[in-house]
Design a protein around this motif. Structure first.
Motif, PDB file in Angstrom:
ATOM      1  N   ASP A  58      16.156  18.816   0.647  1.00 22.00           N
ATOM      2  CA  ASP A  58      16.611  18.128  -0.627  1.00 22.00           C
ATOM      3  C   ASP A  58      15.451  17.446  -1.367  1.00 22.00           C
ATOM      4  N   ILE A  59      14.719  16.744  -0.872  1.00 26.30           N
ATOM      5  CA  ILE A  59      13.659  15.845  -1.454  1.00 26.30           C
ATOM      6  C   ILE A  59      12.537  16.844  -2.158  1.00 26.30           C
ATOM      7  N   VAL A  60      12.416  17.853  -1.341  1.00 29.08           N
ATOM      8  CA  VAL A  60      11.621  18.937  -1.764  1.00 29.08           C
ATOM      9  C   VAL A  60      11.893  19.709  -3.077  1.00 29.08           C
ATOM     10  N   ASP A  61      13.273  19.776  -3.015  1.00 36.13           N
ATOM     11  CA  ASP A  61      13.835  20.428  -4.139  1.00 36.13           C
ATOM     12  C   ASP A  61      13.664  19.600  -5.214  1.00 36.13           C
ATOM     13  N   ILE A  62      14.312  18.613  -5.110  1.00 36.40           N
ATOM     14  CA  ILE A  62      14.256  17.689  -6.394  1.00 36.40           C
ATOM     15  C   ILE A  62      12.864  17.150  -7.053  1.00 36.40           C
ATOM     16  N   LEU A  63      11.986  17.064  -6.113  1.00 35.87           N
ATOM     17  CA  LEU A  63      10.581  16.852  -6.477  1.00 35.87           C
ATOM     18  C   LEU A  63       9.607  17.764  -6.836  1.00 35.87           C
ATOM     19  N   ALA A  64      10.201  19.051  -6.516  1.00 34.93           N
ATOM     20  CA  ALA A  64       9.572  20.258  -6.780  1.00 34.93           C
ATOM     21  C   ALA A  64       8.199  20.168  -6.237  1.00 34.93           C
ATOM     22  N   THR A  65       8.080  19.922  -5.026  1.00 34.46           N
ATOM     23  CA  THR A  65       6.760  19.955  -4.316  1.00 34.46           C
ATOM     24  C   THR A  65       6.790  20.691  -3.031  1.00 34.46           C
ATOM     25  N   THR A  66       5.785  20.513  -2.037  1.00 35.01           N
ATOM     26  CA  THR A  66       6.019  21.313  -0.620  1.00 35.01           C
ATOM     27  C   THR A  66       6.460  20.474   0.344  1.00 35.01           C
ATOM     28  N   LYS A  85       0.777  -1.202  -0.019  1.00 33.66           N
ATOM     29  CA  LYS A  85       0.097  -0.066   0.242  1.00 33.66           C
ATOM     30  C   LYS A  85       0.905   1.285   0.046  1.00 33.66           C
ATOM     31  N   LEU A  86       1.894   1.257   0.828  1.00 29.12           N
ATOM     32  CA  LEU A  86       2.705   2.462   0.906  1.00 29.12           C
ATOM     33  C   LEU A  86       3.260   2.609  -0.550  1.00 29.12           C
ATOM     34  N   LEU A  87       3.696   1.653  -1.252  1.00 28.33           N
ATOM     35  CA  LEU A  87       4.402   1.720  -2.436  1.00 28.33           C
ATOM     36  C   LEU A  87       3.537   2.131  -3.691  1.00 28.33           C
ATOM     37  N   SER A  88       2.132   2.151  -3.443  1.00 32.72           N
ATOM     38  CA  SER A  88       1.189   2.167  -4.569  1.00 32.72           C
ATOM     39  C   SER A  88       1.053   3.921  -4.729  1.00 32.72           C
ATOM     40  N   ASP A  89       2.109   4.802  -3.998  1.00 33.72           N
ATOM     41  CA  ASP A  89       1.882   6.037  -4.225  1.00 33.72           C
ATOM     42  C   ASP A  89       2.939   6.531  -5.039  1.00 33.72           C
ATOM     43  N   LYS A  90       2.819   7.329  -6.118  1.00 34.29           N
ATOM     44  CA  LYS A  90       3.938   7.689  -6.913  1.00 34.29           C
ATOM     45  C   LYS A  90       4.851   8.304  -6.225  1.00 34.29           C
ATOM     46  N   THR A  91       4.627   9.428  -5.495  1.00 36.66           N
ATOM     47  CA  THR A  91       5.502  10.451  -4.548  1.00 36.66           C
ATOM     48  C   THR A  91       6.333   9.338  -3.647  1.00 36.66           C
ATOM     49  N   ARG A  92       5.767   8.619  -2.963  1.00 38.88           N
ATOM     50  CA  ARG A  92       6.605   7.683  -2.171  1.00 38.88           C
ATOM     51  C   ARG A  92       7.641   6.722  -2.724  1.00 38.88           C
ATOM     52  N   LEU A  93       7.198   6.441  -4.256  1.00 33.34           N
ATOM     53  CA  LEU A  93       8.253   5.683  -4.947  1.00 33.34           C
ATOM     54  C   LEU A  93       9.252   6.538  -5.284  1.00 33.34           C
ATOM     55  N   ASN A  94       9.105   7.610  -5.670  1.00 33.80           N
ATOM     56  CA  ASN A  94      10.194   8.755  -5.818  1.00 33.80           C
ATOM     57  C   ASN A  94      10.932   8.856  -4.815  1.00 33.80           C
ATOM     58  N   ILE A  95      10.436   9.087  -3.710  1.00 33.61           N
ATOM     59  CA  ILE A  95      11.186   9.308  -2.313  1.00 33.61           C
ATOM     60  C   ILE A  95      12.211   8.123  -2.285  1.00 33.61           C
ATOM     61  N   LEU A 148      13.435   0.241  -9.600  1.00 38.67           N
ATOM     62  CA  LEU A 148      13.150   1.754  -9.567  1.00 38.67           C
ATOM     63  C   LEU A 148      14.126   2.329 -10.448  1.00 38.67           C
ATOM     64  N   PRO A 149      13.527   3.446 -10.991  1.00 41.33           N
ATOM     65  CA  PRO A 149      14.332   4.139 -11.922  1.00 41.33           C
ATOM     66  C   PRO A 149      15.593   4.836 -11.257  1.00 41.33           C
ATOM     67  N   SER A 150      16.838   4.948 -11.885  1.00 42.91           N
ATOM     68  CA  SER A 150      17.985   5.765 -11.006  1.00 42.91           C
ATOM     69  C   SER A 150      17.432   7.239 -10.872  1.00 42.91           C
ATOM     70  N   MET A 151      17.744   7.943  -9.957  1.00 47.50           N
ATOM     71  CA  MET A 151      17.681   9.321  -9.633  1.00 47.50           C
ATOM     72  C   MET A 151      18.960  10.382  -9.656  1.00 47.50           C
ATOM     73  N   LYS A 152      19.760   9.432  -9.916  1.00 48.84           N
ATOM     74  CA  LYS A 152      21.210   9.981  -9.923  1.00 48.84           C
ATOM     75  C   LYS A 152      21.428  11.433 -10.860  1.00 48.84           C
ATOM     76  N   GLU A 153      20.701  11.429 -12.026  1.00 55.65           N
ATOM     77  CA  GLU A 153      20.727  12.450 -12.753  1.00 55.65           C
ATOM     78  C   GLU A 153      19.844  13.933 -12.270  1.00 55.65           C
ATOM     79  N   GLN A 154      18.774  13.434 -11.404  1.00 53.43           N
ATOM     80  CA  GLN A 154      18.022  14.585 -10.791  1.00 53.43           C
ATOM     81  C   GLN A 154      18.905  15.122  -9.718  1.00 53.43           C
ATOM     82  N   ILE A 155      19.591  14.249  -9.001  1.00 49.78           N
ATOM     83  CA  ILE A 155      20.308  14.567  -7.835  1.00 49.78           C
ATOM     84  C   ILE A 155      21.605  15.412  -8.403  1.00 49.78           C
ATOM     85  N   ALA A 156      22.167  15.009  -9.372  1.00 54.71           N
ATOM     86  CA  ALA A 156      23.279  15.608  -9.876  1.00 54.71           C
ATOM     87  C   ALA A 156      22.930  17.187 -10.350  1.00 54.71           C
TER      88      ALA A 156
END
Length: 104
Positions: A35-43, A12-22, A88-96
């Motif tokens: 850091d997470i707010v900045d990368i995901l551009a949310t609040t 159930k926790l994994l069923s949310d897109k934002t949580r998967l991104n986190i 899960l897709p790599s988030m290295k580019e978004q972090i970089a």
């Protein structure tokens, strides 16, 4: 809680897109909320709420350093999640692209 209930709650926790991104971000490195707010551009409240649920479900750990709380993955006790995490897709580019992540 039996194992079926535990797995069901994790799914159930994994069923949310934002949580998967986190989780994908935390798979790369530990991070603070800002850091997470900045990368995901949310609040900040949105990310904090998702992190609270992930922590409650035992999927993330938090460590306090001075005034900041850093989050990291905690999937060691849930080996059935390894396959999901591997896909899960790599988030290295978004972090970089945000090389100097730092909370104010």
């Amino acid at each position: 809680m039996n194992q079926f209930e535990e797995i069901s709650e994790c799914m159930k926790l994994l069923s949310d897109k934002t949580r998967l991104n986190i989780l994908a971000l935390l798979k790369e490195q530990e991070m603070c909320v800002c850091d997470i707010v900045d990368i995901l551009a949310t609040t900040q409240p949105n990310i904090s709420q998702h992190l609270r649920k992930l922590k409650s479900g035992g999927l993330v750990n938090e460590t306090r350093r001075s005034q900041w709380i850093y989050y990291s993955l905690n999937t060691d006790s849930k080996p059935y999640l390894n396959e999901v995490m591997n896909h899960l897709p790599s988030m290295k580019e978004q972090i970089a692209t945000r090389t100097n992540l730092q909370c104010d």
